[in-house]
Design a protein around this motif. Sequence first.
Motif, PDB file in Angstrom:
ATOM      1  N   SER A 157      78.669  32.786  45.410  1.00 28.64           N
ATOM      2  CA  SER A 157      77.746  33.793  45.352  1.00 28.64           C
ATOM      3  C   SER A 157      77.526  33.861  43.754  1.00 28.64           C
ATOM      4  CB  SER A 157      77.972  35.179  45.856  1.00 28.64           C
ATOM      5  OG  SER A 157      79.482  35.671  45.094  1.00 28.64           O
ATOM      6  N   SER A 158      78.535  33.567  43.035  1.00 31.27           N
ATOM      7  CA  SER A 158      78.288  33.617  41.513  1.00 31.27           C
ATOM      8  C   SER A 158      77.314  32.585  41.065  1.00 31.27           C
ATOM      9  CB  SER A 158      79.582  33.707  40.888  1.00 31.27           C
ATOM     10  OG  SER A 158      80.097  32.394  41.072  1.00 31.27           O
ATOM     11  N   ASN A 159      77.231  31.466  42.016  1.00 31.96           N
ATOM     12  CA  ASN A 159      76.235  30.153  41.483  1.00 31.96           C
ATOM     13  C   ASN A 159      74.738  30.380  41.870  1.00 31.96           C
ATOM     14  OD1 ASN A 159      78.399  28.876  40.215  1.00 31.96           O
ATOM     15  ND2 ASN A 159      79.046  27.849  41.997  1.00 31.96           N
ATOM     16  N   LEU A 160      74.696  31.403  42.717  1.00 29.91           N
ATOM     17  CA  LEU A 160      73.250  31.562  43.163  1.00 29.91           C
ATOM     18  C   LEU A 160      72.305  31.999  41.978  1.00 29.91           C
ATOM     19  CD1 LEU A 160      73.776  33.547  46.589  1.00 29.91           C
ATOM     20  CD2 LEU A 160      73.227  31.364  46.271  1.00 29.91           C
ATOM     21  N   ALA A 161      72.818  32.815  41.126  1.00 28.36           N
ATOM     22  CA  ALA A 161      71.672  33.268  40.238  1.00 28.36           C
ATOM     23  C   ALA A 161      71.319  32.111  39.133  1.00 28.36           C
ATOM     24  CB  ALA A 161      72.032  34.327  39.433  1.00 28.36           C
ATOM     25  N   PRO A 162      72.488  31.460  38.738  1.00 27.17           N
ATOM     26  CA  PRO A 162      72.242  30.306  37.771  1.00 27.17           C
ATOM     27  C   PRO A 162      71.168  29.224  38.225  1.00 27.17           C
ATOM     28  CG  PRO A 162      74.307  30.791  37.710  1.00 27.17           C
ATOM     29  CD  PRO A 162      73.893  31.549  38.706  1.00 27.17           C
ATOM     30  N   GLU A 163      71.372  28.897  39.630  1.00 28.75           N
ATOM     31  CA  GLU A 163      70.731  27.907  40.316  1.00 28.75           C
ATOM     32  C   GLU A 163      69.098  28.452  40.414  1.00 28.75           C
ATOM     33  OE1 GLU A 163      70.823  24.726  41.166  1.00 28.75           O
ATOM     34  OE2 GLU A 163      72.841  24.772  40.544  1.00 28.75           O
ATOM     35  N   ILE A 164      68.961  29.701  40.450  1.00 32.00           N
ATOM     36  CA  ILE A 164      67.620  30.205  40.573  1.00 32.00           C
ATOM     37  C   ILE A 164      66.830  30.126  39.444  1.00 32.00           C
ATOM     38  CG2 ILE A 164      66.002  32.540  41.014  1.00 32.00           C
ATOM     39  CD1 ILE A 164      68.367  33.244  42.965  1.00 32.00           C
ATOM     40  N   ILE A 165      67.775  30.472  38.092  1.00 26.76           N
ATOM     41  CA  ILE A 165      67.242  30.385  36.704  1.00 26.76           C
ATOM     42  C   ILE A 165      66.847  29.042  36.540  1.00 26.76           C
ATOM     43  CG2 ILE A 165      67.826  30.716  34.367  1.00 26.76           C
ATOM     44  CD1 ILE A 165      69.416  33.332  35.391  1.00 26.76           C
ATOM     45  N   ASN A 166      67.775  27.928  36.734  1.00 23.52           N
ATOM     46  CA  ASN A 166      67.323  26.521  36.654  1.00 23.52           C
ATOM     47  C   ASN A 166      66.301  26.272  37.369  1.00 23.52           C
ATOM     48  OD1 ASN A 166      69.793  26.484  34.763  1.00 23.52           O
ATOM     49  ND2 ASN A 166      70.914  25.612  36.542  1.00 23.52           N
ATOM     50  N   ALA A 167      65.926  26.326  38.365  1.00 18.12           N
ATOM     51  CA  ALA A 167      64.885  26.186  39.186  1.00 18.12           C
ATOM     52  C   ALA A 167      63.450  26.586  38.435  1.00 18.12           C
ATOM     53  CB  ALA A 167      64.904  26.667  40.710  1.00 18.12           C
ATOM     54  N   GLU A 168      63.705  28.124  37.942  1.00 20.60           N
ATOM     55  CA  GLU A 168      62.597  28.414  37.465  1.00 20.60           C
ATOM     56  C   GLU A 168      62.225  27.965  35.856  1.00 20.60           C
ATOM     57  OE1 GLU A 168      60.212  31.092  37.631  1.00 20.60           O
ATOM     58  OE2 GLU A 168      61.180  31.570  39.818  1.00 20.60           O
ATOM     59  N   ARG A 169      63.226  27.255  35.388  1.00 18.17           N
ATOM     60  CA  ARG A 169      62.993  26.750  33.926  1.00 18.17           C
ATOM     61  C   ARG A 169      62.383  25.494  33.991  1.00 18.17           C
ATOM     62  NH1 ARG A 169      68.385  28.773  30.763  1.00 18.17           N
ATOM     63  NH2 ARG A 169      67.508  31.145  30.410  1.00 18.17           N
ATOM     64  N   GLU A 170      62.792  24.504  35.146  1.00 19.09           N
ATOM     65  CA  GLU A 170      62.372  23.217  35.158  1.00 19.09           C
ATOM     66  C   GLU A 170      61.007  23.206  35.194  1.00 19.09           C
ATOM     67  OE1 GLU A 170      63.956  20.577  34.837  1.00 19.09           O
ATOM     68  OE2 GLU A 170      66.202  21.612  35.100  1.00 19.09           O
ATOM     69  N   ARG A 171      60.316  21.910  34.686  1.00 21.91           N
ATOM     70  CA  ARG A 171      58.920  21.921  34.549  1.00 21.91           C
ATOM     71  C   ARG A 171      58.518  20.742  35.724  1.00 21.91           C
ATOM     72  NH1 ARG A 171      56.571  21.324  28.605  1.00 21.91           N
ATOM     73  NH2 ARG A 171      57.660  23.139  27.898  1.00 21.91           N
ATOM     74  N   PHE A 172      59.356  19.886  36.194  1.00 23.38           N
ATOM     75  CA  PHE A 172      58.789  18.903  36.931  1.00 23.38           C
ATOM     76  C   PHE A 172      59.509  19.474  38.391  1.00 23.38           C
ATOM     77  CE2 PHE A 172      59.636  16.735  33.026  1.00 23.38           C
ATOM     78  CZ  PHE A 172      58.579  16.298  32.679  1.00 23.38           C
ATOM     79  N   SER A 173      58.591  19.038  39.371  1.00 20.01           N
ATOM     80  CA  SER A 173      58.880  19.584  40.722  1.00 20.01           C
ATOM     81  C   SER A 173      60.057  18.916  41.294  1.00 20.01           C
ATOM     82  CB  SER A 173      57.632  19.317  41.549  1.00 20.01           C
ATOM     83  OG  SER A 173      57.441  17.818  41.830  1.00 20.01           O
TER      84      SER A 173
END
Length: 113
Positions: free
Chosen positions: A41-57
Motif C-alpha cells: 500500500s505504501s508503494n501505490l502513491a509513488p507509482e502513481i506519481i511516477n506514471a504522471e511524470r513520465e513523458r513516454f507512454s
Amino acid sequence: MDIFILSRSISTYLNDDLCLLDVDGKENNDIYFTGDIIQQSSNLAPEIINAERERFSDKKHKHIESLDRLTYRLYKNCRRLENTNSNGKDYLPILQSELKKFRILKRNWMLTL
C-alpha cells in the motif's frame, strides 16, 4: 493515502494477535502478510506519481502495470489474512472495499494519461 492508513491500522491490530508463538513454539506464518500489505500500500502513491511524470507512454504503461500488480497482491494478501485466527480480520472487508474503489478510480485515471 486512505488505503495506506487502513492497511497500517489493520496490520497493527493483527500483529498483536499473530505475534504469539504456537504451543509447539512455532511462529504464525500469517504475520508476514501483515507487513506485505503495508509495503504494497505504501508503494501505490509513488507509482502513481511516477506514471504522471513520465513523458513516454510505454514508460507510463510500465508504472500502470506495476500498480496493477500491487493492487492484485494487496487484495490477495487481504484474502489470505481473512483465514487467520484473529479478531482483526473483521476489518479486512473495509480495506477490500477501498481497493475496489481504487480500481475504479484507476481505470478512469488511466484514460486521462
